[in-house]
Design a protein around this motif. Structure first.
Motif, short mmCIF file in Angstrom:
data_model
loop_
_atom_site.label_atom_id
_atom_site.label_comp_id
_atom_site.label_asym_id
_atom_site.label_seq_id
_atom_site.Cartn_x
_atom_site.Cartn_y
_atom_site.Cartn_z
N PHE A 41 0.54 -1.18 -0.19
CA PHE A 41 0.45 0.12 0.09
C PHE A 41 1.32 0.89 -0.38
O PHE A 41 0.76 2.33 -0.83
CB PHE A 41 -1.41 -0.20 0.98
N VAL A 42 2.16 1.41 0.90
CA VAL A 42 2.73 2.45 0.63
C VAL A 42 3.71 2.94 -0.34
O VAL A 42 3.33 4.74 -1.03
CB VAL A 42 4.22 2.01 1.69
N TRP A 43 3.63 1.22 -1.28
CA TRP A 43 4.65 1.77 -2.92
C TRP A 43 3.68 2.43 -3.78
O TRP A 43 3.23 3.11 -4.79
CB TRP A 43 4.84 1.03 -3.78
N HIS A 44 2.16 1.86 -3.47
CA HIS A 44 0.76 2.73 -4.22
C HIS A 44 0.79 3.59 -4.05
O HIS A 44 0.01 4.19 -4.71
CB HIS A 44 0.10 1.69 -4.34
N GLY A 45 0.81 3.75 -2.77
CA GLY A 45 0.88 5.77 -2.63
C GLY A 45 2.16 6.30 -3.78
O GLY A 45 1.38 7.40 -3.49
N GLY A 46 3.07 5.14 -3.47
CA GLY A 46 3.95 6.44 -4.25
C GLY A 46 3.17 6.42 -5.70
O GLY A 46 3.92 7.64 -6.30
N VAL A 47 3.17 5.54 -5.98
CA VAL A 47 2.33 5.85 -7.28
C VAL A 47 1.11 7.19 -7.45
O VAL A 47 1.51 8.12 -8.31
CB VAL A 47 1.52 4.82 -7.97
N GLY A 48 0.55 6.98 -6.95
CA GLY A 48 -0.46 8.72 -6.73
C GLY A 48 0.57 10.38 -6.34
O GLY A 48 0.23 10.95 -6.80
N VAL A 49 1.65 10.29 -5.24
CA VAL A 49 2.12 10.55 -5.20
C VAL A 49 3.28 11.24 -6.81
O VAL A 49 3.66 12.43 -6.67
CB VAL A 49 3.38 10.47 -4.03
N ALA A 50 4.29 10.16 -7.53
CA ALA A 50 4.66 10.68 -8.47
C ALA A 50 3.37 10.65 -9.34
O ALA A 50 3.76 11.95 -10.85
CB ALA A 50 5.48 8.59 -9.27
N PHE A 51 2.61 10.23 -10.31
CA PHE A 51 1.66 10.72 -11.08
C PHE A 51 1.42 12.54 -10.68
O PHE A 51 0.63 12.99 -11.70
CB PHE A 51 0.27 9.77 -11.03
N LEU A 52 1.23 12.87 -9.69
CA LEU A 52 0.40 14.28 -9.63
C LEU A 52 1.42 15.14 -9.43
O LEU A 52 0.92 16.30 -10.16
CB LEU A 52 0.09 14.12 -8.39
N ILE A 53 2.63 14.51 -9.15
CA ILE A 53 4.28 15.31 -9.66
C ILE A 53 4.29 15.79 -11.15
O ILE A 53 4.12 16.90 -12.13
CB ILE A 53 5.08 14.99 -9.19
N GLY A 54 3.99 14.43 -12.60
CA GLY A 54 3.47 14.58 -13.31
C GLY A 54 2.79 15.56 -13.51
O GLY A 54 2.72 16.38 -14.80
N ALA A 55 1.68 15.28 -12.94
CA ALA A 55 0.60 16.04 -13.47
C ALA A 55 0.39 17.56 -13.46
O ALA A 55 0.20 18.61 -13.60
CB ALA A 55 -1.55 15.95 -12.76
N THR A 56 1.18 17.96 -12.05
CA THR A 56 1.42 19.42 -11.52
C THR A 56 2.16 19.82 -12.91
O THR A 56 1.84 20.82 -12.69
CB THR A 56 2.73 19.00 -10.30
N GLY A 57 3.68 19.14 -13.45
CA GLY A 57 4.45 19.49 -14.75
C GLY A 57 3.42 19.71 -16.15
O GLY A 57 3.66 20.69 -16.40
#
Length: 617
Positions: A41-57
């Motif tokens: 679940f922690v790694w899956h949280g990393g999916v969300g954080v990385a995606f939001l960084i990409g979406a922000t960019g």
């Protein structure tokens, strides 16, 4: 301006999907799960954080420097893909080393950031990210598919399909760039990838929860299998122990019965009676243990057959009346004149229930009386057993149905017993679909009410005062009749010989089923008495072989009776299915043995009165 608004709308929708998946995994990760699930679940949280960084960019593309915005998008999508692979790998039960994947991600991210900074060409950045993410997505899909197949094709597809779709989307975008499609088409392809990543994050959260549920189901299934194996092992152990204990008990009680007619001295007769009583007590405890074990495992099968309730009550009460009289306690039986005698139910189990309750009443009543009153209708019977014994407090009453418990620790010093009598009563009554109620007051006695669904047999004749119970005894008219006895134990052979010595029945002894089969081919017999557990060939197999050979010769098969220590409910049913007319449990009782032979018309009816409790087959 319109294109900017469109990108905002798309990015916000995708971000909401990812935030939903983050909320889902946060809620799931907060539960008390195993460490492996928490890591996933922690790694899956990393999916969300990385995606939001990409979406922000992507949203701030026009505001940020090209190299920074491009780096945020490319590295965000790349690390979302890597984190998704790690999450699913832990979810399916693997324990992968994250550093090689992180090293690939860091190297690829730095390379693309440098490319954006030094080359300042968006097309080169799109080509490099499409190649890296496309290859990684397809590679992750292949690996996850192969590993997740252990959980089933549906779960494997749920976990691997997002990787495949993302990888293929990146490769399609690569083709579009190489074919020199315009920027609008490439932007649409990028937004499709963005949406695929967002929905993949949501799908991976479902996959992690599904993998955990599947793993828990397997654990539960394994636990159930182990419990079933343990139960089967316990059943086999108890069956073997029953056989091993009943066999020497058969020698003790059988020889004691054989000696009764040969001993004239009063003191020696008293000693023989003590031997029989002690053996009966041990047999009663053994039967209680087997019954409670079968009831706990759900393996107890009740037999529904016609039986005489009046006779069952009289037979059960008789020995306890003698014990009560020896203590100066009166035991009276009151049967409602309208109570039909013939009933449908498990007669031996009813006798067990009554015997256990009466045993307690006799043990704990030192003065006064014990009463058994029975009444009923066409569908049920109510039996009330009351006494003027020591009674119980409310606290003691609540523990009366606990296995291996006694109402008071001091009672175990005054009265023998293992605390299984009333637990067996309640379990048997409930198995029949009835109910048992106990009321008691300390110093005033106890009352046990049994409501049993014993339906009356149609046209049953009510009996106002049942006659004394008579267990049939043979005349000396059995000469010329021959019984084939298959019994491998020499002591049991001696017991059968002693108990049937006066019957006039000739016994031909063999030691196993194979010898019995061979002997049945040589001469004609009037009866088969077979043990079950014998070397070379068991009794059930021997009877089936004999039945087949008699059938081939068009000859009637003589009645067959199984004489065994293995008398569990399922075993008795199997014996009857195999063709045995009746089952006689070891230790043998002379009255039961003779009664069974008379029922099969092997011995004629005589008529001496014998009171013995009906304790089983």
């Amino acid at each position: 301006m319109d294109s900017v608004i469109d990108i905002w709308v798309v990015v916000v929708i995708a971000a909401l999907v990812v935030i939903t998946s983050l909320a889902l995994t946060s809620f799931a990760g907060a539960r008390n799960y195993a460490r492996r699930d928490s890591v996933a679940f922690v790694w899956h949280g990393g999916v969300g954080v990385a995606f939001l960084i990409g979406a922000t960019g992507m949203v701030l593309w026009t505001v940020l420097p090209l190299w920074l915005g491009a780096s945020m998008v490319t590295m965000g999508m790349l690390f979302a893909l890597i984190c998704g692979n790690m999450a699913i790998s832990f979810g399916i039960g693997d324990n992968p080393d994250p550093w090689p994947y992180l090293a690939i991600g860091i190297f690829a991210g730095v390379f693309q950031a440098g490319l954006a900074y030094f080359v300042n060409d968006i097309s080169a950045l799109v080509v490099s990210s499409s190649i890296i993410n496309g290859v990684l997505g397809c590679a992750f899909a292949r690996r996850i598919w192969r590993r997740a197949l252990l959980h089933g094709r549906q779960l494997a597809m749920l976990a691997a399909l997002p990787f495949a779709s993302i990888g293929l989307a990146y490769l399609v975008r690569l083709v579009l760039v190489l074919l020199d499609y315009d920027g609008y088409v490439r932007a649409i392809a990028t937004l499709v990838i963005l949406f695929l990543m967002a929905f993949s994050a949501l799908q991976w959260s479902f996959a992690l929860i599904a993998f955990r549920a599947a793993r828990l189901n397997r654990h539960l299934q394994n636990a159930r299998d182990r419990a079933e194996q343990a139960s089967a092992l316990k059943s086999r152990f108890l069956a073997n122990m029953s056989h091993e204990l009943r066999t020497p008990l058969n020698g003790i009680l059988g020889m004691a019965q054989g000696l009764e007619g040969m001993v004239a001295d009063a003191e020696q007769s008293r000693m023989l009676a003590e031997i029989r009583d002690s053996g009966d007590g041990l047999l009663m405890r053994l039967t209680d243990i087997l019954d409670i074990s079968e009831l706990e495992s759900g393996g107890l099968d009740l037999v529904c057959a016609e039986f005489d309730l009046h006779r069952a009550i009289a037979q059960t009460v008789a020995p306890f009346a003698v014990q009560a009289a020896a203590k100066g306690v009166a035991l009276e039986t009151v049967l409602d004149p309208s109570l039909a005698a013939l009933r449908q139910g498990d007669g031996p189990r009813v006798c067990r229930i009554l015997g256990n309750v009466l045993r307690n009443s006799v043990n704990f009543t030192t003065a006064g009386r014990i009463s058994l009153a029975a009444r009923g209708c066409d569908r049920a019977v109510q039996i009330v057993i009351s006494d003027t014994g020591c009674g119980m407090t409310e606290g003691q009453l609540t523990a009366i149905f606990d296995p291996f418990g006694q109402a008071d620790d001091t009672i175990t010093r005054r009265v023998d017993g293992m605390g299984l009598g009333m637990p067996v009563v309640r379990a048997l009554v409930q198995a029949m679909g009835g109910a048992v109620t106990v009321t008691s007051r300390a110093g005033q006695g106890t009352c046990v009410t049994l409501d049993l669904p014993l339906a009356a047999v149609p046209q049953s004749i009510p009996i106002a005062d049942p006659a004394p119970v008579y267990v049939a005894q043979p005349d000396v008219g059995a000469q010329g009749r021959i019984a084939l006895v298959a019994e491998d134990n020499k002591v049991n052979q001696l017991v059968l010989t002693a108990l049937l010595k006066e019957s006039g029945l000739q016994l031909v002894m063999v030691e196993n089923g194979l010898q019995a089969l061979e002997m049945s081919r040589q001469r004609r017999f009037d009866l088969f008495l077979f043990d079950v557990m014998m070397p070379e060939m068991d009794g059930v197999t021997a009877l089936r072989r004999i039945q087949a050979e008699y059938g081939a010769r068009a000859q009637p098969v003589p009645p067959a009776i199984v004489v065994t220590a293995n008398v569990g409910s399922a075993q008795v049913a199997a014996y009857r299915d195999a063709g045995f007319c009746d089952v006689i449990a070891k230790p043998l009782r002379k009255a039961r043995l003779l009664e069974c032979l008379i029922a099969q018309n092997v011995l004629p009816y005589g008529g001496a009165s014998v009171h013995e409790p009906a304790v089983g087959p």
